[in-house]
Design an enzyme around this catalytic site. Structure first.
Site: not given
Ligand code: CDV
Length: 308
Positions: A46, A106, A123, A142, A168, A193
């Site tokens: 990501e 995103n 996303k 975010e 993510c 991330n």
């Molecule tokens: N970049 C993300 O979406 N990170 C989230 C963290 C904040 C919990 C994740 O689900 O990994």
């Protein structure tokens, strides 16, 4: 057998001061390694082109927009597209997208072997918060910088298979995989991330966080009988640690490869798409076993409402 040799290209940290050009040079080095290992498809994290900027609180929209790409490919990223076409490797990577009409997403794209963008995903599940939060050990903004994706969870025919994308936090939601499962998805690719520390529960520990990572990805793969390729950006970015643990999971939900470092690292696994058939034709034959008359709340209600 229908095999896609997939490279999970984990990336180590990207510092705030690192240029797009420097990051793209690292991505090309990973691509070259993936080629040497016989990859057909490479999956990057990501927001692969920059540091994980949503950890920084910004009020000046011009400062925010500097982290976004207004075109893809653009001059900084073109060398990556050129090398991928040379190697005949399809790609998936994430970046911050600013559209011509001013929307911020995103985003992740997928290319074919000729470097043509054949799919785009934005996303859907955005974690974090909008305003500066003094209660957290670090910020995760975010919800401040991005709008929720407006494209749903499509899948695409590419490389002889049916491939979908997520990003993510999406990997923690069963709906993500199931919507793609209902389109016959054979492989889900995603980048992440994830901070090593839970900003709202610092005692949690990285071992538990890695457990939740595996649990989510393995469940998604098993319950939809598909491959899942989940790729981290890892290591310490300007003092903020992200965990690694990139993994490739088979349609039985078993981990077949897992990163061992928190740096740039390539895992290549031959993924037989026909291995998805057994699960899809037996225990997870949706057409025979699903009972949609009982699932209405999934799409009619967002939050939990306990009985009186
Ligand atoms: N970049 C993300 O979406 N990170 C989230 C963290 C904040 C919990 C994740 O689900 O990994």
């Amino acid at each position: 057998m229908r095999v896609i040799n997939v490279a999970a290209a984990q990336m180590g940290p990207i510092q705030r001061a690192d240029s797009r050009e420097a990051v793209v040079a690292r991505m090309i080095a990973l691509l070259d390694e993936a080629k040497r290992k016989g990859a057909d498809l490479i999956v990057y994290p990501e927001l692969a082109l920059t540091t994980f900027f949503p950890r920084w609180y910004m009020e000046d929209q011009r400062e925010v927009d500097a982290w976004f790409e207004t075109t893809m490919p653009n001059a900084a990223v073109q060398p990556l597209f050129d090398r991928a076409r040379q190697h005949s490797i399809a790609m998936n990577f994430g970046y911050a997208e600013l559209t011509p009409d001013g929307h911020h997403f995103n985003t992740a794209i997928m290319t074919d072997r000729d470097g043509n963008i054949v799919g785009k995903y934005r996303k859907v599940h955005l974690p974090g918060h909008v305003e500066y939060d003094t209660e957290r050990s670090h910020q995760h903004l975010e919800k401040r910088y991005f709008e929720p994706g407006d494209l749903g969870f499509p899948v695409w025919r590419n490389l002889g298979g049916i491939i979908g994308m997520a990003i993510c936090n999406d990997r923690r939601w069963p709906e993500t995989y199931r919507v793609m499962g209902l389109q016959g998805v054979e492989m889900v690719v995603l980048g992440y991330n994830t901070p090593s520390v839970n900003a709202q529960k610092p005692a949690e520990g990285v071992t538990q966080r890695l457990f939740h990572n595996r649990l989510s990805v393995q469940a998604g793969a098993y319950q939809n009988s598909c491959w899942v390729v989940a790729v981290a950006k890892a290591g310490v970015e300007d003092g903020h640690a992200l965990f690694g643990g990139s993994l490739i999971v088979n349609p039985d939900g078993e981990i077949v490869a897992e990163a061992v470092t928190e740096g740039d690292e390539v895992l290549v696994v031959p993924c037989d798409l026909d291995a998805t058939r057994f699960g899809k034709e037996t225990i997870f034959d949706f057409a025979r076993h699903r009972r949609i008359e009982h699932y209405g709340l999934i799409t009619s209600r967002t939050g939990a409402v306990p009985p009186e």
